[in-house]
Design an enzyme around this catalytic site. Structure first.
Site, short mmCIF file in Angstrom:
data_model
loop_
_atom_site.label_atom_id
_atom_site.label_comp_id
_atom_site.label_asym_id
_atom_site.label_seq_id
_atom_site.Cartn_x
_atom_site.Cartn_y
_atom_site.Cartn_z
N GLU A 13 1.11 -1.00 -0.02
CA GLU A 13 0.21 -0.12 -0.53
C GLU A 13 1.26 1.41 0.20
OE1 GLU A 13 -3.57 1.77 2.35
OE2 GLU A 13 -2.82 0.44 2.94
N ASP A 14 2.16 1.50 0.85
CA ASP A 14 2.89 2.63 1.16
C ASP A 14 3.57 2.63 0.26
OD1 ASP A 14 0.40 2.75 3.25
OD2 ASP A 14 1.73 2.85 4.81
#
Length: 726
Positions: A77-78
């Site tokens: 996600e990051d």
């Protein structure tokens, strides 16, 4: 080996000696590399978060795949690291877990979105329960470090934690996580209530510990004599659970806190019952307080014997007796007991037998297919997270769990929404019964439904249904069908209540006051407030009272009207000898009156307003009514404090406390000890056992107020007290 990972590996080796530590180290290296430039709000390197989550899971005894997924759960996600790369590096199973957690994180929380998130969680859980276990550990570490977040974020996350995550942890039997989540969220949402309970606990701790030690020694000696190998220890009391019991049982803090909790851990199930006999031979059991969760385990696979006995000095003692294996399951739940590796199928996906054993999860999956509205699904879930249950049977022998005190109508809605809406009668154990009769454990229930296309629930059902699901469905039906009617009925009811009190209808029912009140009561607009009154969610009288209070009491509402240039008759002259302690610039003889809507006292910034027939009324400059008064600048006058020896000032204070017997008498006694003359008092107790009292009294010297507030704050249970100025 990386020295940072040594504490984690030590924990892993204790529960899984054969765990693949090299795989875990590789997952850490990949996560550390991709998060290398990121920082948390606290300023720490970002990798500290995945490592902390993995450590929490290792303490719960989870397997190495779960730990790798925990270390990598934020990378996709990051960072630039893709899911395909992760699958290539760590395999399909870890890829599925990380993907499941990422999907949950992507959904933003709002009301409908929150419901949608939980719904996705349930779908993910059905595929692999470990997704939720990782999510719970992730939330726990975020709650531990929540102090670095802005206030609104802290409130939102804490509310989600109490409403969704802690009950889910409870459902999965992960009590260590549940208790910590509850206490952290409680401290964040209600810091003053939390501190007051912590203060009351610490004051009583030494006396209680002596008694606890005596009970433990007695039980231990009896078990040794009976040749039963056992560990006996005290059971910690968690602040949130103390608070919840004060609300649910409606009892005082002392009655809960003085109840001593003991846990007895033995080797076998046979020893559990032998230990129970030994304890009952020493102390008399309290009738009705024995529960056998070994023969009939709870929904979350929790097993234990519960009994309450009358111990030394006639004080009650609660005991839990269980095997060590049961204790592990009670503390760590599914996290420690899911045997993924042993359930591998030929296809290589993890099929978990226990998911099928947990009827609760099956039921949620059925609901999630059945309901299209995410809010409705969330309501089903919240009902399902209720703790005390009865188990009844369908005519085909399927078990349905319902809240304690449930009726055939609750059963009908648990089966299906349409069955609930069309329910017209019920047969329990072969006999026809009224719809409001209570169901008991083991009852067989058959529902009769109407074939009429106009069939629908009755409003009377709301008086006796116990499940949140049934109540929500009935309300939904009425709100969809009859919203317009309800708005009209509500408007009429508020108008009637106002006319009864002789209040000016047009003045109060138009403008900002009603909209502000609707917002305070959490309704989006005035129509929603009218509808709520029409549907009986809130009384019209209560709305009128709140409206009048918002304008500073009946006098304030009337004065407000007087000041809006309505000519009113003078209702009696002031006392000749009283002195308001305020001088009007240029005219020392004019009659001055301190307004009741904001009760100004010397030291406050003030402004005067020339009323018709009431002299000059004095307000604080930050009074809610001053905005309206400024629209007539020609009637505003400069005023200044000049208190004399005979000046008396009105002060209003609000006291917020955890409700208990004799609370009001303690507060009023303390106020009279401080030599203040109480003119009026109002007390309300909310559903969460918080007593809010408002006192208005006269004071000669306002400097004395600080001593009064300090004295009231020291009363047991009071967590906040302050002067009210509007």
């Amino acid at each position: 080996m990386n020295p940072v990972l040594e504490p984690l590996f030590k924990t892993v080796r204790a529960s899984h000696p054969k765990a693949d530590l090299r795989l875990i180290e590789r997952a850490y290296d990949v996560a550390a590399f991709h998060h290398r430039d990121q920082k948390r709000k606290s300023g720490d390197p970002y990798i500290t978060h995945p490592l902390a989550v993995a450590t929490i899971l290792a303490e719960l005894g989870t397997d190495d795949e779960t730990l790798c997924a925990a270390l990598l759960h934020d990378t996709v996600e990051d960072t630039a690291y893709s899911l395909d790369e992760l699958r290539a590096d760590f395999g399909e199973n870890i890829g599925l877990l990380v993907d499941g957690v990422t999907k949950l994180d992507k959904v933003k929380f709002g009301d409908a979105a929150q419901a949608e998130t939980v719904r996705k969680m349930v779908v993910a859980m059905s595929r692999d329960i470990r997704v939720l276990v990782i999510k719970l550990a992730d939330r726990l570490h975020n709650m531990r470090t929540m102090r670095y977040m802005p206030e609104h974020k802290r409130q939102q996350k804490s509310r989600e934690t109490l409403e969704i995550f802690a009950p889910l942890a409870h459902r999965l039997g992960m009590n260590t996580i549940k208790w910590e989540l509850e206490d952290l969220a409680f401290a964040m949402l209600y810091p003053k209530r939390y501190d007051e309970i912590a203060r009351m606990v610490s004051e009583r701790a030494p006396r209680r510990d002596v008694f606890l030690q005596e009970v433990i020694e007695n039980v231990g000696a009896d078990l040794r004599e009976s040749k039963i190998r056992a560990t006996v220890k005290g059971r910690p009391k968690h602040y949130y659970s103390i608070y919840q019991k004060m609300i649910a049982r409606g009892v005082a803090f002392d009655d809960i806190y003085d109840l001593v909790g003991i846990r007895v851990l033995v080797d076998t199930v046979r020893d559990c019952y032998a230990a129970l006999g030994t304890i009952h031979a020493r102390w008399n059991p309290v009738p009705g307080r024995f529960k056998d969760y070994i023969a009939m385990p709870k929904f979350n696979m929790y097993q234990s014997l519960h009994t309450t006995v009358i111990g030394p000095e006639g004080k009650p003692v609660e005991l839990q007796i269980r095997t060590r294996a049961m204790h592990n399951r009670a503390e760590y739940g599914v996290a420690a007991h899911w045997k993924y590796k042993e359930e591998m199928t030929a296809a290589g996906s993890a099929k978990v037998k226990e998911v099928n054993d947990m009827a609760w999860l099956r039921q949620l999956l059925d609901w999630q297919k059945e309901t299209s509205d995410p809010g409705e699904f969330l309501e089903s879930l919240r009902f399902d997270l209720s703790v005390s249950e009865v188990f009844v049977f369908t005519p085909r022998g399927q078990v349905v769990a319902l809240p304690d005190g449930a009726t055939p109508v609750d059963f009908a809605y648990a089966v299906h929404t349409e069955v609930g809406h069309r329910c017209i009668g019920a047969r329990v154990n072969g006999r026809l019964v009224p719809l409001e009769s209570r169901l008991g454990n083991g009852d067989t229930v058959e529902i009769f439904t109407s074939k009429s296309p106009d069939a629908g629930p009755s409003r009377d059902w709301l008086k006796f249904v116990k499940s949140g699901r049934a109540r929500n469905k009935i309300r939904q039906w009425f709100s969809k069908e009859r919203r317009e009617t309800a708005i009209e009925a509500g408007k009429e009811a508020i108008g009637r209540a106002m006319r009864k009190q002789g209040l000016p209808l047009q003045r109060l029912m138009s403008g900002e006051a009603l909209l502000a009140l609707a917002r305070d009561l959490r309704y989006p607009d005035v129509s929603a407030l009218y509808a709520a009154v029409g549907e009986g969610h809130i009384a019209a009288q209560s709305v009128v009272q709140k409206l009048v209070q918002a304008l500073g009491g009946v006098e304030g509402a009337e004065e407000d009207i007087a000041e809006a240039a309505v000519v009113t008759r003078l209702k009696g002259r002031p006392r000749a000898n009283s002195h308001a302690g305020v001088n009007v610039a240029g005219d020392p003889d004019v009659w001055v009156r301190l307004s009741r809507c904001c009760t100004p006292v010397p030291g406050d910034e003030i402004i005067g307003f020339v009323t018709r027939g009431h002299g000059v009324s004095v307000h604080r400059v930050d009074c809610a009514n001053v905005g309206q008064l400024r629209s007539q600048p020609d009637r505003l006058v400069a005023v200044a404090w000049s208190p004399g020896d005979d000046s008396v000032f009105l002060v209003a204070i609000q006291v917020e406390a955890l409700d208990r017997p004799r609370l009001l008498s303690d507060v009023t006694r303390t106020l009279s000890d401080q030599h203040v003359n109480i003119l009026s008092a109002s007390v309300t107790t909310s559903r969460d056992r918080v007593a809010v009292s408002k006192f208005t009294f006269e004071m000669g010297d306002p400097k004395h107020l600080g001593h009064v507030l300090k004295a009231v704050r020291n009363i047991q249970g009071v967590y906040d007290v302050y002067r009210v100025t509007s």
